[in-house]
Write a protein that holds these residues in place. Sequence first.
Motif, PDB file in Angstrom:
ATOM      1  N   MET A  11       0.842  -1.187   0.000  1.00  0.00           N
ATOM      2  CA  MET A  11       0.000   0.000   0.000  1.00  0.00           C
ATOM      3  C   MET A  11       0.890   1.254   0.000  1.00  0.00           C
ATOM      4  O   MET A  11       2.096   1.162   0.229  1.00  0.00           O
ATOM      5  CB  MET A  11      -0.923  -0.008   1.228  1.00  0.00           C
ATOM      6  N   LYS A  12       0.305   2.404  -0.248  1.00  0.00           N
ATOM      7  CA  LYS A  12       1.068   3.654  -0.337  1.00  0.00           C
ATOM      8  C   LYS A  12       1.799   4.022   0.944  1.00  0.00           C
ATOM      9  O   LYS A  12       2.784   4.734   0.909  1.00  0.00           O
ATOM     10  CB  LYS A  12       0.161   4.800  -0.773  1.00  0.00           C
ATOM     11  N   ASN A  13       1.347   3.479   2.089  1.00  0.00           N
ATOM     12  CA  ASN A  13       2.040   3.756   3.351  1.00  0.00           C
ATOM     13  C   ASN A  13       3.128   2.725   3.654  1.00  0.00           C
ATOM     14  O   ASN A  13       3.762   2.777   4.695  1.00  0.00           O
ATOM     15  CB  ASN A  13       1.055   3.824   4.506  1.00  0.00           C
ATOM     16  N   GLY A  14       3.330   1.754   2.734  1.00  0.00           N
ATOM     17  CA  GLY A  14       4.366   0.741   2.917  1.00  0.00           C
ATOM     18  C   GLY A  14       3.873  -0.565   3.508  1.00  0.00           C
ATOM     19  O   GLY A  14       4.597  -1.559   3.492  1.00  0.00           O
ATOM     20  N   GLU A  15       2.663  -0.588   4.049  1.00  0.00           N
ATOM     21  CA  GLU A  15       2.134  -1.837   4.603  1.00  0.00           C
ATOM     22  C   GLU A  15       1.857  -2.819   3.480  1.00  0.00           C
ATOM     23  O   GLU A  15       1.507  -2.436   2.371  1.00  0.00           O
ATOM     24  CB  GLU A  15       0.839  -1.576   5.380  1.00  0.00           C
ATOM     25  N   GLN A  16       2.007  -4.112   3.802  1.00  0.00           N
ATOM     26  CA  GLN A  16       1.786  -5.145   2.804  1.00  0.00           C
ATOM     27  C   GLN A  16       0.575  -5.989   3.173  1.00  0.00           C
ATOM     28  O   GLN A  16       0.371  -6.325   4.337  1.00  0.00           O
ATOM     29  CB  GLN A  16       3.024  -6.029   2.667  1.00  0.00           C
ATOM     30  N   ILE A  17      -0.194  -6.305   2.144  1.00  0.00           N
ATOM     31  CA  ILE A  17      -1.389  -7.126   2.302  1.00  0.00           C
ATOM     32  C   ILE A  17      -1.279  -8.300   1.333  1.00  0.00           C
ATOM     33  O   ILE A  17      -0.929  -8.106   0.170  1.00  0.00           O
ATOM     34  CB  ILE A  17      -2.665  -6.316   1.988  1.00  0.00           C
TER      35      ILE A  17
END
Length: 146
Positions: free
Chosen positions: A123-129
Amino acid sequence: MRISIEVDEAYPDIEIKVGCRHLTPEIEKMMAILRMFDMQLTVRKENSTYFLDLSKVLYIEAVERNTFVYTDEGVYESEMKLYELEQQLEECNFFRASKSCLMNLKMIASLKADINRKIRVTMKNGEQIMVSRMYADELRKRLGIK
């Protein structure tokens, strides 16, 4: 319950009024659904209620019967169930990534193929899903990639 509609050209905008003896969880849920039409999500954090613009939501996750809404600013809790949010947000660029997660397609930074046909989304904040293989093909189709 009594519902009435008043059509008058004197109204500058749509106005919805709810009259009740006391606020119930059902009324709060109804109001939350109405706010989604205005592209806002009603959430709670530390005993306060917030109205989040849907464009700020990164993803929504269900954990142990609770629904959490993630933004850059923090984590909030929603009264609605994940499947209810999925139905309401389907037309707003939200996508079911797994049994417990909805993600905002407009907040995706990158995709990477993972083992067992899964997709790792950053995601744009660096979190991964992780998008489960059950939903991976549909994600590719929605994003127009192979």
